[in-house]
Design a protein around this motif. Structure first.
Motif, PDB file in Angstrom:
ATOM      1  N   UNK A  46      13.920 123.793  48.496  1.00 41.02           N
ATOM      2  CA  UNK A  46      12.496 123.471  48.665  1.00 41.02           C
ATOM      3  C   UNK A  46      11.771 123.575  47.325  1.00 41.02           C
ATOM      4  N   UNK A  47      12.068 124.634  46.565  1.00 50.54           N
ATOM      5  CA  UNK A  47      11.436 124.812  45.251  1.00 50.54           C
ATOM      6  C   UNK A  47      11.716 123.624  44.334  1.00 50.54           C
ATOM      7  N   UNK A  48      12.962 123.218  44.270  1.00 51.82           N
ATOM      8  CA  UNK A  48      13.350 122.119  43.388  1.00 51.82           C
ATOM      9  C   UNK A  48      12.720 120.802  43.822  1.00 51.82           C
ATOM     10  N   UNK A  49      12.666 120.581  45.135  1.00 49.38           N
ATOM     11  CA  UNK A  49      12.069 119.344  45.638  1.00 49.38           C
ATOM     12  C   UNK A  49      10.580 119.284  45.299  1.00 49.38           C
ATOM     13  N   UNK A  50       9.927 120.437  45.384  1.00 51.51           N
ATOM     14  CA  UNK A  50       8.491 120.482  45.102  1.00 51.51           C
ATOM     15  C   UNK A  50       8.186 120.287  43.616  1.00 51.51           C
ATOM     16  N   UNK A  51       9.201 120.415  42.766  1.00 54.55           N
ATOM     17  CA  UNK A  51       8.997 120.124  41.340  1.00 54.55           C
ATOM     18  C   UNK A  51       9.350 118.676  41.011  1.00 54.55           C
ATOM     19  N   UNK A  52       9.747 117.913  42.051  1.00 55.91           N
ATOM     20  CA  UNK A  52      10.017 116.490  41.854  1.00 55.91           C
ATOM     21  C   UNK A  52      11.473 116.147  41.611  1.00 55.91           C
ATOM     22  N   UNK A  53      12.380 117.109  41.814  1.00 56.09           N
ATOM     23  CA  UNK A  53      13.803 116.833  41.584  1.00 56.09           C
ATOM     24  C   UNK A  53      14.349 115.859  42.630  1.00 56.09           C
ATOM     25  N   UNK A  54      15.234 114.975  42.208  1.00 55.57           N
ATOM     26  CA  UNK A  54      15.884 114.042  43.120  1.00 55.57           C
ATOM     27  C   UNK A  54      16.938 114.775  43.943  1.00 55.57           C
ATOM     28  N   UNK A  55      17.300 114.177  45.071  1.00 54.45           N
ATOM     29  CA  UNK A  55      18.268 114.807  45.979  1.00 54.45           C
ATOM     30  C   UNK A  55      19.590 115.074  45.265  1.00 54.45           C
ATOM     31  N   UNK A  56      20.043 114.111  44.492  1.00 55.50           N
ATOM     32  CA  UNK A  56      21.329 114.280  43.803  1.00 55.50           C
ATOM     33  C   UNK A  56      21.284 115.449  42.820  1.00 55.50           C
ATOM     34  N   UNK A  57      20.163 115.603  42.111  1.00 56.11           N
ATOM     35  CA  UNK A  57      20.018 116.723  41.167  1.00 56.11           C
ATOM     36  C   UNK A  57      20.012 118.056  41.892  1.00 56.11           C
ATOM     37  N   UNK A  58      19.288 118.100  43.026  1.00 54.14           N
ATOM     38  CA  UNK A  58      19.234 119.335  43.814  1.00 54.14           C
ATOM     39  C   UNK A  58      20.630 119.702  44.301  1.00 54.14           C
ATOM     40  N   UNK A  59      21.357 118.692  44.761  1.00 57.37           N
ATOM     41  CA  UNK A  59      22.724 118.914  45.255  1.00 57.37           C
ATOM     42  C   UNK A  59      23.589 119.553  44.169  1.00 57.37           C
ATOM     43  N   UNK A  60      23.494 119.046  42.956  1.00 65.21           N
ATOM     44  CA  UNK A  60      24.292 119.579  41.850  1.00 65.21           C
ATOM     45  C   UNK A  60      23.874 120.998  41.468  1.00 65.21           C
ATOM     46  N   UNK A  61      22.572 121.264  41.490  1.00 70.67           N
ATOM     47  CA  UNK A  61      22.053 122.567  41.067  1.00 70.67           C
ATOM     48  C   UNK A  61      22.326 123.671  42.089  1.00 70.67           C
ATOM     49  N   UNK A  62      22.265 123.315  43.373  1.00 76.09           N
ATOM     50  CA  UNK A  62      22.390 124.328  44.432  1.00 76.09           C
ATOM     51  C   UNK A  62      23.806 124.437  44.959  1.00 76.09           C
ATOM     52  N   UNK A  63      24.542 123.334  44.902  1.00 72.86           N
ATOM     53  CA  UNK A  63      25.913 123.382  45.399  1.00 72.86           C
ATOM     54  C   UNK A  63      26.055 122.927  46.835  1.00 72.86           C
TER      55      UNK A  63
END
Length: 316
Positions: A46-63
């Motif tokens: 949720x934090x990453x999405x609220x900063x404008x991160x794309x789904x693919x980036x969030x997937x890579x960062x969170x696992x």
């Protein structure tokens, strides 16, 4: 997907915001560490999405897989997500656009807390299909997605009989009244089959509520129905309740009734008195009628120049 106790999740998120170590959170809440780690990752999504991160980036960062990330974002849409920020962004891919649409759809649905979950899911599939067809048919709308998306979802839910108000649209979209109605016009003119519905019976139901509450005559209801038919094209770009309030006020004037006061009438419908006054003033302007000041001072003008245009209306 993830089944997490809401009270535990709320407390864990509170502690995460305080930068509390995961092990300390597990000890304080009496929750297993793997469960804390799971909640922590969801919170991070949720934090990453609220900063404008794309789904693919969030997937890579969170696992998490992109599928899991999407489900988390849709599930949390109404409660935790901020409105999607389209400013200064590259054009969204179809995948990102669909996710944004679903986030917004569930934001509205969860806020309303109405309807069968199964039916609303079916509605969502239909909404997505129509939305993308609309974009394909009118590519220029792609540059106005920020305005289009909430107005489309609002219009779609109303079209399916969901009792959603303009207040909901304003709250969950952040759009101004002008922005909203400009897009309403755009959709209504070019894609009427997607955004219009038979609203008149619902409006008459609201007028009947007014009639029964104040013990008004059947003539009041008949006049209101005739006013609605005559001026539908000029009144239909606002909410059903505001239309009901407008034609109720005009019907009372046709019967020379000084009560109920407009404030009380609007109170029964749960709308602002100013909305009805604005609508009557706008009606006079669109009809080319000059001299309207306030509803109270302009009753003769309303009877002689506005209501006189309604065929077979009964005056008292």
């Amino acid at each position: 997907m993830f089944q997490i106790d809401s009270q535990v999740e709320t407390e864990v998120v509170r502690l995460l915001k305080l930068k509390t170590p995961l092990l300390a959170i597990a000890e304080e809440t009496g929750t297993d560490l793997p469960e804390i780690e799971k909640i922590s990752k969801v919170y991070r999504v949720i934090e990453l999405r609220n900063t404008g991160k794309a789904v693919e980036n969030i997937s890579n960062l969170v696992g998490f897989s992109t599928r899991i990330v999407k489900k988390i974002l849709i599930q949390k849409g109404a409660k935790d997500l901020k409105p999607v920020n389209f400013k200064n962004k590259k054009p969204l891919t179809r995948q990102e656009l669909r996710l944004c649409f679903e986030e917004l759809y569930f934001r509205f649905v969860k806020a309303l807390n109405v309807g069968s979950p199964r039916v609303l899911r079916v509605f969502k599939l239909d909404a997505v299909r129509i939305f993308f067809r609309l974009l394909e048919e009118t590519p220029t709308l792609k540059t106005r997605v920020k305005t289009l998306m909430p107005v489309f979802v609002y219009s779609f839910l109303r079209d399916r009989g969901i009792d959603i108000t303009f207040t909901h649209l304003k709250k969950y979209s952040g759009l101004t009244r002008h922005q909203s109605f400009q897009m309403f016009k755009k959709i209504s003119e070019e894609f009427p089959k997607h955004t219009t519905r038979e609203r008149k019976p619902k409006i008459i139901e609201y007028v009947t509520t007014v009639k029964n509450h104040f013990l008004l005559s059947s003539q009041f209801l008949e006049n209101a129905a005739k006013i609605l038919e005559k001026f539908w094209g000029l009144l239909s770009d606002t909410t059903d309740k505001v239309i009901a309030g407008t034609i109720s006020a005009l019907a009372l004037i046709s019967l020379r009734r000084d009560s109920p006061y407009m404030l009380h009438l609007c109170g029964v419908l749960g709308i602002a008195q100013s909305s009805v006054i604005y609508n009557i003033k706008k009606l006079a302007k669109n009809l080319g009628i000059l001299g309207f000041t306030t509803v109270g001072r302009s009753k003769d003008l309303i009877r002689c120049q506005i209501l006189a245009k309604v065929e077979s209306i009964q005056y008292i």
